[in-house]
Design an enzyme around this catalytic site. Structure first.
Site, PDB file in Angstrom:
ATOM      1  CG  LEU A   1      30.686  57.237  43.908  1.00  0.00           C
ATOM      2  CD1 LEU A   1      31.741  57.976  43.085  1.00  0.00           C
ATOM      3  CD2 LEU A   1      31.361  56.275  44.895  1.00  0.00           C
TER       4      LEU A   1
ATOM      5  CG  ASP B   1      42.975  40.852  35.571  1.00  0.00           C
ATOM      6  OD1 ASP B   1      42.340  39.774  35.616  1.00  0.00           O
ATOM      7  OD2 ASP B   1      44.004  41.008  34.887  1.00  0.00           O
TER       8      ASP B   1
ATOM      9  CG  HIS C   1      36.663  35.676  43.257  1.00  0.00           C
ATOM     10  ND1 HIS C   1      37.032  36.426  42.161  1.00  0.00           N
ATOM     11  CD2 HIS C   1      36.737  34.367  42.877  1.00  0.00           C
ATOM     12  CE1 HIS C   1      37.307  35.607  41.143  1.00  0.00           C
ATOM     13  NE2 HIS C   1      37.143  34.369  41.564  1.00  0.00           N
TER      14      HIS C   1
END
Length: 221
Positions: A147, A36, A53
């Protein structure tokens, strides 16, 4: 299911990456992060939202690297919420293009590093090319086991709960006690998020025994 790496302790070289107060054996198995503030970060520096971004992408790449090195079992990144579709069209086009590019360019590295990638959320709203890239990346990395990386794109926790309730309704379950219904809802929601593989944990999803009425939730949507 592929064999799992032992989680008792990280190799010495990896453990050395941990900040001094942390211990590898005490780290959580599943970490969730909310991506965010990218646009706010850019505005504060007089930069276009695209720069924010891109900075978010770099931060996520570093988080993935450290999570794998420290022995974190699963990482979920909430990258784009359902509410984010209200953003300006030009920003949405850039973000969708960035997602597609990053996923496509990451597959080779994920194969080397043993990272399994999944994309969850309302895929029907994503560009067709992004949907295809995400499916291909998930299939290519499916057998990796170092992962489990989940990207939540066009994701809504409320929508997941509603879908879980509708699944319960479709099964035409008889009237049950609130506690049992809460447990069933918890199980359905966990299954949707985990894809049968991700470790769960308290606080991410409704706990068993919560006073949840599926009929009321669905009726409000």
């Amino acid at each position: 299911m592929p064999a799992r790496r032992s989680s008792t302790a990280a190799p010495a070289a990896e453990a050395a990456l941990l900040p001094a107060p942390l211990r590898a054996e005490s780290l959580p198995r599943h970490v969730a992060v909310v991506m965010d503030g990218n646009a706010r970060w850019a505005r504060a520096r007089g930069l276009p939202s695209a720069a924010g971004h891109e900075a978010g992408r770099r931060a996520l790449e570093e988080t993935v690297r450290l999570s794998r090195a420290w022995g974190v079992r699963a990482l979920t990144a909430f990258a784009f919420s359902h509410e984010n579709w209200s953003r300006p069209k030009v920003e949405l086009e850039f973000v969708m293009g960035l997602f597609e590019r990053v996923i496509h360019e990451s597959v080779a590295g994920f194969l080397r590093e043993g990272i399994w990638l999944r994309v969850i959320g309302d895929s029907s709203r994503l560009p067709v090319s992004l949907q295809k890239t995400a499916r291909e990346a998930e299939e290519a990395t499916r057998n990796n086991s170092q992962l489990d990386l989940t990207l939540a794109i066009s994701y809504s926790g409320r929508r997941d709960i509603v879908q879980a309730c509708r699944s319960l309704e479709a099964e035409q379950l008889p009237a049950v006690a609130v506690g049992v219904l809460g447990a069933l809802l918890h199980g359905h929601a966990v299954a949707r998020l985990r894809g049968g593989r991700l470790p769960g944990g308290p606080g991410l999803l409704p706990e068993q025994g919560e006073a949840v009425r599926c009929q009321e939730i669905v009726a409000q949507t």
